[in-house]
Design a protein around this motif. Structure first.
Motif, PDB file in Angstrom:
ATOM      1  N   ALA A 125       0.822  -1.216   0.000  1.00 27.60           N
ATOM      2  CA  ALA A 125       0.000   0.000   0.000  1.00 27.60           C
ATOM      3  C   ALA A 125       0.854   1.262   0.000  1.00 27.60           C
ATOM      4  CB  ALA A 125      -0.930   0.000   1.214  1.00 27.60           C
ATOM      5  N   GLY A 126       2.171   1.106   0.086  1.00 29.20           N
ATOM      6  CA  GLY A 126       3.055   2.258  -0.023  1.00 29.20           C
ATOM      7  C   GLY A 126       3.714   2.718   1.263  1.00 29.20           C
ATOM      8  N   LEU A 127       3.492   2.023   2.370  1.00 31.28           N
ATOM      9  CA  LEU A 127       4.128   2.435   3.620  1.00 31.28           C
ATOM     10  C   LEU A 127       5.635   2.193   3.518  1.00 31.28           C
ATOM     11  CD1 LEU A 127       3.038   3.514   6.374  1.00 31.28           C
ATOM     12  CD2 LEU A 127       3.376   1.233   7.257  1.00 31.28           C
ATOM     13  N   SER A 128       6.411   3.143   3.983  1.00 34.41           N
ATOM     14  CA  SER A 128       7.868   3.041   3.890  1.00 34.41           C
ATOM     15  C   SER A 128       8.402   2.017   4.897  1.00 34.41           C
ATOM     16  CB  SER A 128       8.513   4.393   4.161  1.00 34.41           C
ATOM     17  OG  SER A 128       8.340   4.753   5.521  1.00 34.41           O
ATOM     18  N   ILE A 129       9.592   1.527   4.603  1.00 36.40           N
ATOM     19  CA  ILE A 129      10.272   0.610   5.532  1.00 36.40           C
ATOM     20  C   ILE A 129      10.463   1.303   6.875  1.00 36.40           C
ATOM     21  CG2 ILE A 129      12.490  -0.527   6.016  1.00 36.40           C
ATOM     22  CD1 ILE A 129      10.857  -2.154   4.080  1.00 36.40           C
ATOM     23  N   GLU A 130      10.821   2.583   6.845  1.00 28.17           N
ATOM     24  CA  GLU A 130      11.051   3.332   8.081  1.00 28.17           C
ATOM     25  C   GLU A 130       9.789   3.382   8.942  1.00 28.17           C
ATOM     26  OE1 GLU A 130      11.836   4.470   4.987  1.00 28.17           O
ATOM     27  OE2 GLU A 130      14.006   4.228   5.100  1.00 28.17           O
TER      28      GLU A 130
END
Length: 147
Positions: free
Chosen positions: A56-61
């Motif tokens: 869904a686009g959530l960053s690794i950070e």
């Protein structure tokens, strides 16, 4: 369940799951006496959630922050909900934009033959074509509010 089975279950590589654990995207997985990871339902939920949120686009950070918060006690852990809300809002915005693009594509497909025919016969010039960005279906929300 072992790491190979978990990877197959979620269509990930073993390396991806190891990476997720190493950087803190998922909490540490318990190991057996031989040092092999033993995945519980909780661990599998974390993998599923991480994969879904990444898709869904959530960053690794952000995923690392989310997983770190899960290991805290008390009210500090409630910040996880804020991360989820923020991601939901971003996803809703993307869905809205993708819906507009879908409508534009559908419009272009439906009117394509007619437009091409008009151009070929000279009944439509470059100066006479519609201004797609001004059509109500494709305007940005802020443009519509200004009118």
């Amino acid at each position: 369940m072992n790491i190979k089975q978990a990877a197959e279950m979620f269509d990930l590589t073993v390396e991806a799951i190891r990476y997720y654990e190493r950087v803190g995207v998922i909490p540490p997985v318990k190991r057996d006496k031989n040092g092999y990871r033993v995945f519980t339902k909780r661990d599998l939920n974390w993998i599923f959630l991480a994969k879904s949120l990444r898709n869904a686009g959530l960053s690794i950070e952000s995923l690392i922050e989310f997983a770190s918060l899960s290991q805290l006690e008390g009210d500090e852990r409630l910040a996880q909900k804020d991360i989820l809300k923020e991601q939901l809002n971003e996803l809703d915005e993307k869905i809205t934009e993708m819906t507009k693009v879908r409508e534009l594509l559908q419009y272009k497909i439906e009117t394509y033959d007619d437009h091409i025919a008009k151009f070929r016969t000279g009944n439509l010039s470059d100066d006479e074509i519609e201004e797609l960005w001004k059509m109500k279906h494709f305007k940005k929300k802020t443009d519509m509010e200004e009118e």
